[in-house]
Design a protein around this motif. Structure first.
Motif, short mmCIF file in Angstrom:
data_model
loop_
_atom_site.label_atom_id
_atom_site.label_comp_id
_atom_site.label_asym_id
_atom_site.label_seq_id
_atom_site.Cartn_x
_atom_site.Cartn_y
_atom_site.Cartn_z
N MET A 1 91.51 47.17 21.41
CA MET A 1 90.04 47.77 20.83
C MET A 1 90.56 49.42 20.92
N THR A 2 90.28 49.90 19.93
CA THR A 2 90.42 51.32 19.66
C THR A 2 89.61 52.31 20.56
N GLN A 3 89.78 53.28 20.87
CA GLN A 3 88.85 54.18 21.73
C GLN A 3 87.59 54.68 21.26
N ASN A 4 87.54 54.65 19.96
CA ASN A 4 86.12 54.82 19.45
C ASN A 4 85.21 53.64 19.42
N LYS A 5 85.83 52.49 19.23
CA LYS A 5 85.09 51.54 19.38
C LYS A 5 84.50 51.08 20.76
N ARG A 6 85.46 51.34 21.84
CA ARG A 6 85.03 51.17 23.07
C ARG A 6 83.94 52.38 23.54
N LEU A 7 83.96 53.44 22.88
CA LEU A 7 83.03 54.51 23.25
C LEU A 7 81.66 53.65 22.87
N LYS A 8 81.86 53.47 21.66
CA LYS A 8 80.47 52.97 20.78
C LYS A 8 79.83 51.81 21.71
N SER A 9 80.84 50.92 21.96
CA SER A 9 80.46 49.67 22.90
C SER A 9 79.75 50.19 24.16
N ILE A 10 80.24 51.22 24.83
CA ILE A 10 79.77 51.79 26.01
C ILE A 10 78.27 52.16 25.93
N LEU A 11 78.21 53.05 24.67
CA LEU A 11 76.92 53.63 24.43
C LEU A 11 76.08 52.42 24.27
N LEU A 12 76.39 51.41 23.47
CA LEU A 12 75.43 50.54 22.95
C LEU A 12 74.82 49.69 24.15
N PHE A 13 76.11 49.18 25.02
CA PHE A 13 75.81 48.29 26.20
C PHE A 13 74.66 49.09 27.27
N ALA A 14 74.99 50.33 27.44
CA ALA A 14 74.22 51.03 28.42
C ALA A 14 72.72 51.28 27.75
N THR A 15 72.79 51.41 26.64
CA THR A 15 71.28 51.56 25.92
C THR A 15 70.61 50.22 25.95
N LEU A 16 71.19 49.23 25.57
CA LEU A 16 70.73 47.79 25.67
C LEU A 16 70.18 47.65 27.24
N ILE A 17 70.66 47.88 28.11
CA ILE A 17 70.36 47.65 29.52
C ILE A 17 69.21 48.53 29.69
N LEU A 18 69.03 49.81 29.16
CA LEU A 18 67.84 50.59 29.47
C LEU A 18 66.63 50.09 28.69
N LEU A 19 66.99 49.44 27.53
CA LEU A 19 65.83 48.89 26.79
C LEU A 19 65.31 47.72 27.83
N ILE A 20 65.82 47.10 28.64
CA ILE A 20 65.26 45.75 29.43
C ILE A 20 63.92 46.23 30.12
N PRO A 21 64.18 47.38 30.90
CA PRO A 21 62.82 47.79 31.54
C PRO A 21 61.72 48.45 30.74
N LEU A 22 62.21 49.01 29.61
CA LEU A 22 61.30 49.87 28.69
C LEU A 22 60.42 48.63 28.02
N ILE A 23 61.04 47.58 27.50
CA ILE A 23 60.45 46.47 26.93
C ILE A 23 59.40 45.74 27.85
N ALA A 24 60.19 45.37 29.25
CA ALA A 24 59.11 45.00 30.22
C ALA A 24 57.88 45.61 30.64
N MET A 25 58.09 46.83 30.51
CA MET A 25 56.96 47.72 30.88
C MET A 25 55.73 47.67 29.78
N GLN A 26 56.20 47.14 28.54
CA GLN A 26 55.01 46.57 27.74
C GLN A 26 54.16 45.45 27.74
N PHE A 27 54.80 44.69 28.77
CA PHE A 27 54.23 43.28 28.93
C PHE A 27 53.73 43.22 30.25
N SER A 28 54.25 43.86 31.24
CA SER A 28 53.92 43.56 32.47
C SER A 28 53.51 45.06 33.27
N THR A 29 52.66 44.98 34.17
CA THR A 29 52.31 46.27 35.14
C THR A 29 53.46 46.11 36.37
N GLU A 30 54.03 45.30 36.54
CA GLU A 30 54.94 45.18 37.55
C GLU A 30 56.08 46.08 37.61
#
Length: 95
Positions: A1-30
């Protein structure tokens, strides 16, 4: 994998992980994260990703890469646990 693709993958993966609590906050007060929580989690996730990328670029032997990967991931997990529940009772957890 090229360096640019790896960096894009890192950014995408971290963003997706951060979306989990953001979405969960919309459906639960927990789940109740503040902006500060998202900033800290983002710094941890993006920082870990970029450290892993640095190891891939700089460390040549596979065995040494694996050792560094395990150390970095262990530090991430321990820091995350400490911030979440105060496993060690340090001032980081608000203890």
């Amino acid at each position: 994998m090229t360096q640019n693709k790896r960096l894009k993958s890192i950014l995408l993966f971290a963003t997706l992980i951060l979306l989990i609590p953001l979405i969960a906050m919309q459906f639960s007060t927990e789940v109740n994260w503040s902006v500060f929580d998202f900033i800290i989690a983002g710094v941890l996730l993006f920082g870990t990703g970029f450290l892993l990328e640095l190891v891939i670029r700089k460390v040549k032997t596979r065995q040494n890469r694996i050792v560094f990967f395990l150390i970095i991931i262990a530090l991430l997990v321990l820091t995350w646990i400490e911030l979440a529940v105060g496993l060690f009772g340090t001032p980081l957890a608000g203890s």
